[in-house]
Design a protein around this motif. Sequence first.
Motif, mmCIF file in Angstrom:
data_model
loop_
_atom_site.group_PDB
_atom_site.id
_atom_site.type_symbol
_atom_site.label_atom_id
_atom_site.label_comp_id
_atom_site.label_asym_id
_atom_site.label_seq_id
_atom_site.Cartn_x
_atom_site.Cartn_y
_atom_site.Cartn_z
ATOM 1 N N LEU A 650 34.663 38.154 37.938
ATOM 2 C CA LEU A 650 35.751 38.011 36.970
ATOM 3 C C LEU A 650 35.244 37.378 35.675
ATOM 4 N N ARG A 655 34.736 44.624 36.222
ATOM 5 C CA ARG A 655 35.959 44.968 36.948
ATOM 6 C C ARG A 655 35.712 45.946 38.088
ATOM 7 N N VAL A 658 34.909 43.693 40.792
ATOM 8 C CA VAL A 658 36.119 42.930 41.113
ATOM 9 C C VAL A 658 36.987 43.723 42.075
ATOM 10 N N ALA A 659 37.201 44.997 41.770
ATOM 11 C CA ALA A 659 38.027 45.840 42.644
ATOM 12 C C ALA A 659 37.435 45.901 44.048
ATOM 13 N N LEU A 688 43.666 49.125 39.509
ATOM 14 C CA LEU A 688 42.540 48.797 38.649
ATOM 15 C C LEU A 688 41.527 49.929 38.642
ATOM 16 N N THR A 731 48.801 41.981 37.091
ATOM 17 C CA THR A 731 47.739 41.917 36.092
ATOM 18 C C THR A 731 46.425 41.560 36.797
ATOM 19 N N LEU A 732 45.336 41.634 36.053
ATOM 20 C CA LEU A 732 44.039 41.275 36.626
ATOM 21 C C LEU A 732 44.044 39.821 37.098
ATOM 22 N N ASP A 733 44.601 38.921 36.294
ATOM 23 C CA ASP A 733 44.646 37.509 36.681
ATOM 24 C C ASP A 733 45.517 37.289 37.908
ATOM 25 N N ALA A 736 43.650 38.369 40.905
ATOM 26 C CA ALA A 736 42.639 37.379 41.258
ATOM 27 C C ALA A 736 43.266 36.172 41.926
#
Length: 824
Positions: A650, A655, A658-659, A688, A731-733, A736
């Motif tokens: 992150l 990304r 991350v996925a 994502l 969202t991405l955050d 996470a």
Amino acid sequence: MDGSAAPAPGNLPAALTGLVGRDDEIERLASLLRATRLLTVTGTGGCGKTRLALALAERRRPDFPDGAWWVDLAASTEHEHVATAVAAALGVAQSPGEEEAATVIRHLRPRTALLVLDNCEQVVAAVAVLIDRLLTSCPGLTVVATSREVIGVSGETVFRLGGLRLPDGDGAGAEAVELFLQRARTADPWFPATPDHADAVARLCRRLDGLPLAIELAAARVGVLGVAEIADRLDRDAAILRHPSRTAPARHQTLQATLDWSHRLLTEPERILFRRLSAFQGTFSLAAAEAVAAGAGIDPGEVVDLLAGLVVKSLVLPVGRGTGYRYRMLETIRQYGERTLALSGEREAVHAAHADFYLGLAEEARTGVEGSDQARWLDLMEAEHDNVRAVLRRDLPSRPHLRAGMTALMWPFWYRRGYYHEARSWLEQAAADADGPRELRAAVLTGAGVLAFLQCDYPIACERLSKARALYEEAGDLAGLATALQRLGSVAREEGRFADARRLHEESLAIWTELGDGAGVAASLDYLGFAAWLEGDAVRAVDLCRRAVAAFRASGRRQETAAAMINLGAATRLTGETGRAEAILRGSLEIARHLGYQEGIAWALHELALTLASAEPEPGAFGDVRAPEPGAAEGTTVAGMLRESLATHLALGDRWRVASVVESIAEIVTTPVAPRRAAALLGAADALRRTLGAPVPPAERPALTACVETLHAALGARAFADAWRGGETMTLDEMADAAVEAGGEEPAAGGPEPFDAYGLTGRELAVLRLVSRGMTNREIAGELHISAGTAGVHVSNILRKLGVTSRVQAAAMVRDAGPPGRAG
């Protein structure tokens, strides 16, 4: 008689303010004073030498039956006045025809006393002569001196005083923050010490290097300006640091006056060197100082002695020990030097010399970081990184392509050390310059394309790399062409275009083979192996990656070895040799950590976690899937490895990985205990991937398919679909946050979350869960990979939303309502 004790002899001034912090320094000084007769406290102006010496004298006064005596030499401008000032402080009358030094000696010879000489720097030569005579003639005398310069007397013990202890998180326990808050409340009794102020206060204290005087001057402005405003204005105008007290010494009423005081004590060659050294940011080496500061008044051979003089006068600080010495200026001092450099008319010439030195160093490093001495060059460029940034920030009309040249040389370092965001910013700025030489434009575009790829901006990566490829073809640069082809192949691999990836890597391999470049050949073999294991061809991948590892090891390229070992370990796991895969991946992780190779650390942790999980005889049976207990080392459990991997990817902005890590957390950690959360994580990861245009690789599909089937059976089709759709909106955050919370208790099926009504975010729920376990802000920060200051802000918001005033009350609510946490 009233029985009261007679006042202790001496004339120590009464302290008007309490001493903040410095407990360790006082203990150390008290210990030193038992073993020496001359103790000099030295340091830059405003670091608190006087206040510390007074506290030391007060503490040790009972050890000196004939008193502790204070002599302020700040007003002594003539050497012959020193003995006079000491005699006056002692209250000793001079006999007719007797010199003042002899009068002082006559008085002190039979006594056991402590003499404190404050502010010795402007009459240091006379102080040295007097101290030498006093210590030789008066056996019961002990002297403490404060000076910006070492006294230079035989037997002298020197204690170099720095700033107050700086905050490392939310500022809790930091002496610099405590001093600021105390003085701020003097200026404004209603000054709030809230979490909202914590980051700004910590930033300001760091900006001022923990110097007590500078912090006090800044705090005096609190009644007029906000803390963040003070910090911002400091970058433009240090004159904001002005003391409101009419009785403070003139040299302490502004930071400028304090530094003017020190500057006046320098010789002219020292002044020249001092202002030229302000060109450096962070730390610098002696070689750099000689290259940048010599000339026009300073011979190269003089630099070392002049630099030593600035160290002695506390304007330059040595950093490191033994063969690793480097030097730095405190930021407040460096900015003062910058102002004198601007007034001297030398600034552009000095900045050009600074740029030339670091451009030359970057050229050497570009070769070094790709050779067998990789670790040393990476560490060296890390140490010089602030100076490289300074070169990139400055506009030098005489060096129009300097920024492009520096970025073209630096991007391999930035990649290896994980400076993805910063690297992309500099590279994109340089790529916008279409007027540079063709070779330079191609190199910049390659770097920009690689960094865009690493952050999964595939269209931008393809555009930059394709332009670079065309320029290399036009120039006939085969090595550059092979590099661009390799990187375009990597983009194709992550986009799931495996046939294109193989073709591009094979074209690159042919060119490297033709050039006889062994490292290039090894890189192409590694990329082909990477694509093979993602496609599921583990046997071919093992063969290719094993050859790549051997070639990289033979050439001494440790970072490339680590990356190839990850591919080899992952492919080996797919063949079923989990024990061998674990050994390979642990070896890779060790190398990556040693080099500070951030991508390699995160990637190796992910693959190692998958290997350990796949080696477990009963899926979900191992006891480390939940968050480790407080005090357990992060990264030592499967769940911990995955969390650390996720946090690093992150931070890098990768990304694609991350996925993949989020999917692994859902499959391994979350499904057994929180199926709704697991389904939501899979939905978020799928969204994502669709955004990126990066499908799940074939090698990872079986585990994902099995996880989806398990979740369908556990939740039912409708609940699974609802949770999945909820994840798609994250969202991405938020994704996470949900992944970091993995391992929490699953709420009762169909029932509302016990804390939904309070409007807590996912991260706040995670923090609340840890608060209920009795964790401090610092422990929460370590668990969730955030700063302690951020954790404190979350706790404050949680208490406000829950309508309680203490952590104990919040924890009681958790016990009554059940563990907080969302599954979908």
